[in-house]
Write a protein that holds these residues in place. Structure first.
Motif: not given
Ligand code: F6R
Length: 240
Positions: A210-211, A232-240
Motif C-alpha cells: 500500500x505505501x 502464501x495465503x496467510x501472508x497475503x490475508x490482509x491484501x484486498x
C-alpha cells in the motif's frame, strides 16, 4: 511489483526455487544475495534437491549473505555462517571462494561493513532473496532505518531479539547487535525476490503493497523496478 500468491509455504519454496534455477540457467555466474531464518529453508531444500537431480549447477554462482549477528563466531551453531553451510552450501557445488558472509567476529565491525559494501559494489548482486521480519525489517534494517542506509553495524530491536531468541538454546546468549547490508545497498540488486509465509507477516506485506512507511522498512522495496513477491495465503490475508 509482481505478486505471486500461492497456497502455502511449500508452494512458495517451490516457486522461488524454480525462478532462481531459471535465472542460474540463463546466467551461470549469477551473484545471489542470500538471507537466513525460517522462511528460505524450504527454498534451500528445493535447491539441494534440484542440484542432486542435476537440474542446476552452482559451480560459478557467487553468493553474498545479507546479515550476521555481532559478535558471533563462525563455529557458533546460531551464526548465519553456520546456517548457510549447514542448510545449503555443504550440499551443493558452490566454490568456497565464491561465498561471502560477514565476519561476525571481526575486531573492527565498521571496517568489516565498509569492506563488505565494497565487495558488493564490485560484484553487484543479480538477485537478492529476502525475507521479512514480523516488524517489517529486511536484513537487520529495523524500523526507523533510512532508505539510503549502507552496510553497517546495528542494534537489534527488542521485538527482533524476542522473536529470534527462540533459535538460541540459552535465549540470553543472543547477540544484541548485527552487521547488515543496508536498504540502499539492497535496492541496488538487479532483481529482488521477497518471500513471506504466515499470518504474522501479513501486516508487513500489506504495508509493502500500500505505501512507503519507515515503520515497515520492507515497504522501501516498493521503489525497486524488478521486485517479485512470493507469498502464501496467510501472508497475503490482509491484501484486498
Ligand atoms: C535473515 C534476515 C531477516 C529474516 C527475518 C525473517 O538473514 O535477513 O531479515 O529474513 O527476520 O525471519 P524468518 O524467516 O525466520 O521469519
Amino acid at each position: 511489483m509482481k505478486i505471486i500468491q500461492v497456497e502455502n509455504y511449500n508452494q512458495m519454496s517451490k516457486e522461488a526455487a524454480s525462478l532462481l534455477i531459471d535465472e542460474i540457467s540463463k546466467n551461470p555466474s549469477l551473484a545471489i544475495g542470500f538471507c537466513t531464518g525460517g522462511t528460505p529453508l524450504g527454498l534451500y531444500k528445493e535447491l539441494i534437491k534440484s542440484y542432486k537431480n542435476k537440474k542446476v549447477d552452482f559451480s560459478m554462482v557467487k553468493s553474498f549473505n545479507l546479515d550476521e549477528y555481532y559478535p558471533i563466531k563462525k563455529s557458533n551453531t546460531n551464526s548465519f555462517y553456520y546456517y548457510m553451510f549447514h542448510n545449503l552450501f555443504n550440499h551443493i557445488n558452490i566454490k568456497k571462494t565464491n561465498i561471502h558472509i560477514f565476519n561476525g567476529d571481526s575486531k573492527n565491525p565498521d571496517r568489516e561493513c565498509l569492506d563488505y559494501e565494497k565487495k558488493i559494489k564490485r560484484n553487484s548482486i543479480d538477485i537478492q532473496i529476502i525475507g521479512v521480519g514480523v516488524n517489517g525489517h529486511i536484513g537487520f534494517n529495523e524500523p526507523g532505518s533510512f532508505f539510503a542506509s549502507k552496510t553497517r553495524k546495528v542494534k537489534l530491536s527488542k521485538q527482533t531479539l524476542k522473536i529470534n531468541s527462540k533459535y538460541f538454546k540459552n535465549s540470553k546468549k543472543i547477540p544484541t547487535y548485527a552487521l547488515t547490508v543496508g536498504i540502499g545497498t539492497i535496492i541496488g540488486a538487479k532483481k529482488i525476490i521477497l518471500l513471506a509465509s504466515g499470518k504474522n507477516k501479513a501486516a508487513a506485506i500489506k504495508c509493502l503493497y500500500e505505501r512507503e512507511d519507515p515503520c515497515f522498512p520492507v515497504s522501501f522495496l516498493r521503489k525497486h523496478k524488478d521486485l517479485t513477491v512470493i507469498i502464501d495465503k496467510k501472508a497475503g490475508s490482509l491484501l484486498k
